[in-house]
Design a protein around this motif. Sequence first.
Motif, PDB file in Angstrom:
ATOM      1  N   TYR A   1      38.710 -95.240  -5.577  1.00  0.00           N
ATOM      2  CA  TYR A   1      39.511 -95.465  -4.380  1.00  0.00           C
ATOM      3  C   TYR A   1      38.626 -96.044  -3.286  1.00  0.00           C
ATOM      4  CZ  TYR A   1      43.244 -92.457  -6.249  1.00  0.00           C
ATOM      5  OH  TYR A   1      44.258 -91.913  -7.009  1.00  0.00           O
ATOM      6  N   ARG A   2      39.249 -96.759  -2.362  1.00  0.00           N
ATOM      7  CA  ARG A   2      38.577 -97.283  -1.181  1.00  0.00           C
ATOM      8  C   ARG A   2      39.232 -96.676   0.054  1.00  0.00           C
ATOM      9  NH1 ARG A   2      40.106-102.704  -0.921  1.00  0.00           N
ATOM     10  NH2 ARG A   2      41.657-102.159   0.638  1.00  0.00           N
TER      11      ARG A   2
ATOM     12  N   LEU B   1      31.244-101.979  -9.688  1.00  0.00           N
ATOM     13  CA  LEU B   1      30.539-103.178  -9.234  1.00  0.00           C
ATOM     14  C   LEU B   1      31.523-104.049  -8.472  1.00  0.00           C
ATOM     15  CD1 LEU B   1      28.213-105.321  -9.276  1.00  0.00           C
ATOM     16  CD2 LEU B   1      29.157-106.081 -11.466  1.00  0.00           C
ATOM     17  N   ILE B   2      31.141-104.428  -7.268  1.00  0.00           N
ATOM     18  CA  ILE B   2      31.919-105.386  -6.485  1.00  0.00           C
ATOM     19  C   ILE B   2      31.094-106.661  -6.431  1.00  0.00           C
ATOM     20  CG2 ILE B   2      33.027-105.897  -4.280  1.00  0.00           C
ATOM     21  CD1 ILE B   2      33.074-102.883  -3.719  1.00  0.00           C
ATOM     22  N   THR B   3      31.614-107.735  -6.984  1.00  0.00           N
ATOM     23  CA  THR B   3      30.875-108.992  -6.989  1.00  0.00           C
ATOM     24  C   THR B   3      31.228-109.842  -5.773  1.00  0.00           C
ATOM     25  OG1 THR B   3      32.582-110.069  -8.308  1.00  0.00           O
ATOM     26  CG2 THR B   3      30.783-109.011  -9.507  1.00  0.00           C
TER      27      THR B   3
ATOM     28  N   ALA C   1      35.037-107.782   4.526  1.00  0.00           N
ATOM     29  CA  ALA C   1      36.222-106.932   4.420  1.00  0.00           C
ATOM     30  C   ALA C   1      36.085-105.832   3.378  1.00  0.00           C
ATOM     31  CB  ALA C   1      37.441-107.788   4.092  1.00  0.00           C
ATOM     32  N   ASP C   2      35.036-105.909   2.545  1.00  0.00           N
ATOM     33  CA  ASP C   2      34.796-104.841   1.566  1.00  0.00           C
ATOM     34  C   ASP C   2      34.131-103.626   2.210  1.00  0.00           C
ATOM     35  OD1 ASP C   2      33.856-107.326  -0.917  1.00  0.00           O
ATOM     36  OD2 ASP C   2      35.819-106.388  -0.551  1.00  0.00           O
ATOM     37  N   THR C   3      33.716-103.760   3.462  1.00  0.00           N
ATOM     38  CA  THR C   3      33.113-102.637   4.174  1.00  0.00           C
ATOM     39  C   THR C   3      34.096-101.465   4.213  1.00  0.00           C
ATOM     40  OG1 THR C   3      31.682-104.012   5.535  1.00  0.00           O
ATOM     41  CG2 THR C   3      32.262-101.846   6.420  1.00  0.00           C
ATOM     42  N   ALA C   4      33.683-100.349   3.627  1.00  0.00           N
ATOM     43  CA  ALA C   4      34.565 -99.188   3.491  1.00  0.00           C
ATOM     44  C   ALA C   4      33.780 -98.082   2.793  1.00  0.00           C
ATOM     45  CB  ALA C   4      35.805 -99.540   2.670  1.00  0.00           C
ATOM     46  N   SER C   5      34.420 -96.947   2.617  1.00  0.00           N
ATOM     47  CA  SER C   5      33.874 -95.886   1.771  1.00  0.00           C
ATOM     48  C   SER C   5      34.584 -95.918   0.430  1.00  0.00           C
ATOM     49  CB  SER C   5      34.067 -94.513   2.427  1.00  0.00           C
ATOM     50  OG  SER C   5      33.279 -94.402   3.584  1.00  0.00           O
TER      51      SER C   5
ATOM     52  N   LEU D   1      29.847 -98.296   2.057  1.00  0.00           N
ATOM     53  CA  LEU D   1      29.348 -99.659   1.863  1.00  0.00           C
ATOM     54  C   LEU D   1      29.523-100.450   3.148  1.00  0.00           C
ATOM     55  CD1 LEU D   1      28.383-102.037   0.058  1.00  0.00           C
ATOM     56  CD2 LEU D   1      30.794-102.440  -0.486  1.00  0.00           C
ATOM     57  N   THR D   2      28.443-101.092   3.571  1.00  0.00           N
ATOM     58  CA  THR D   2      28.498-101.993   4.712  1.00  0.00           C
ATOM     59  C   THR D   2      28.101-103.372   4.237  1.00  0.00           C
ATOM     60  OG1 THR D   2      27.883-100.233   6.243  1.00  0.00           O
ATOM     61  CG2 THR D   2      27.658-102.488   7.036  1.00  0.00           C
TER      62      THR D   2
END
Lengths: 109, 112
Positions: free
Chosen positions: A35-36, A75-77, A82-86, A105-106
Amino acid sequence: SQQGEEDPQALSIQEGENATMNCSYKTSINNLQWYRQNSGRGLVHLILIRSNEREKHSGRLRVTLDTSKKSSSLLITASRAADTASYFCATPIAGKSTFGDGTTLTVKP
Amino acid sequence: GAGVSQSPRYKVAKRGQDVALRCDPISGHVSLFWYQQALGQGPEFLTYFQNEAQLDKSGLPSDRFFAERPEGSVSTLKIQRTQQEDSAVYLCASSPNNYGYTFGSGTRLTVV
């Protein structure tokens, strides 16, 4: 104690880089979910991997599962700001999911 | 509605006050879950329902916490005689099959 534990606790990368976060769990599972959570919001379901699967892809996300080691990785490629999140892993046990404390993740533009 | 709706979005309560938090799940979702999330931590399980039956309430921290879902749809989490340690975000989630939850945005409770 938590069933799932994410590692690292915090991760800071530049936009365009890949981000890898890990999850370890303690008991046998049927499936594992990621989850994000954006700041101040609820959790958003990203992907589910079943215990008989070893790898799963969804867009820029790749999840692996190693049941022998009781671990999973996300893994986020080609990361974006906008991927900044927990990010949290969750393992359903007896009908309810147990979450770890997450990886923050920042992604710097 | 399209998602899980929680109200109020924010609640400030004086210590000792009773509060009621509401969750409107996605229509048709059988399972409904309540979680408590402290700052910087992951969600902690409180309780869950399948339709109107409360199948597990093992996570409720004390007998001051009570949850109900009388008609198998809307659920209310009630906290009596609130204390400062109850300050947290309370998240509600629903699921059609326990295989992936849809969360609401939560209610941020601050007890002063």
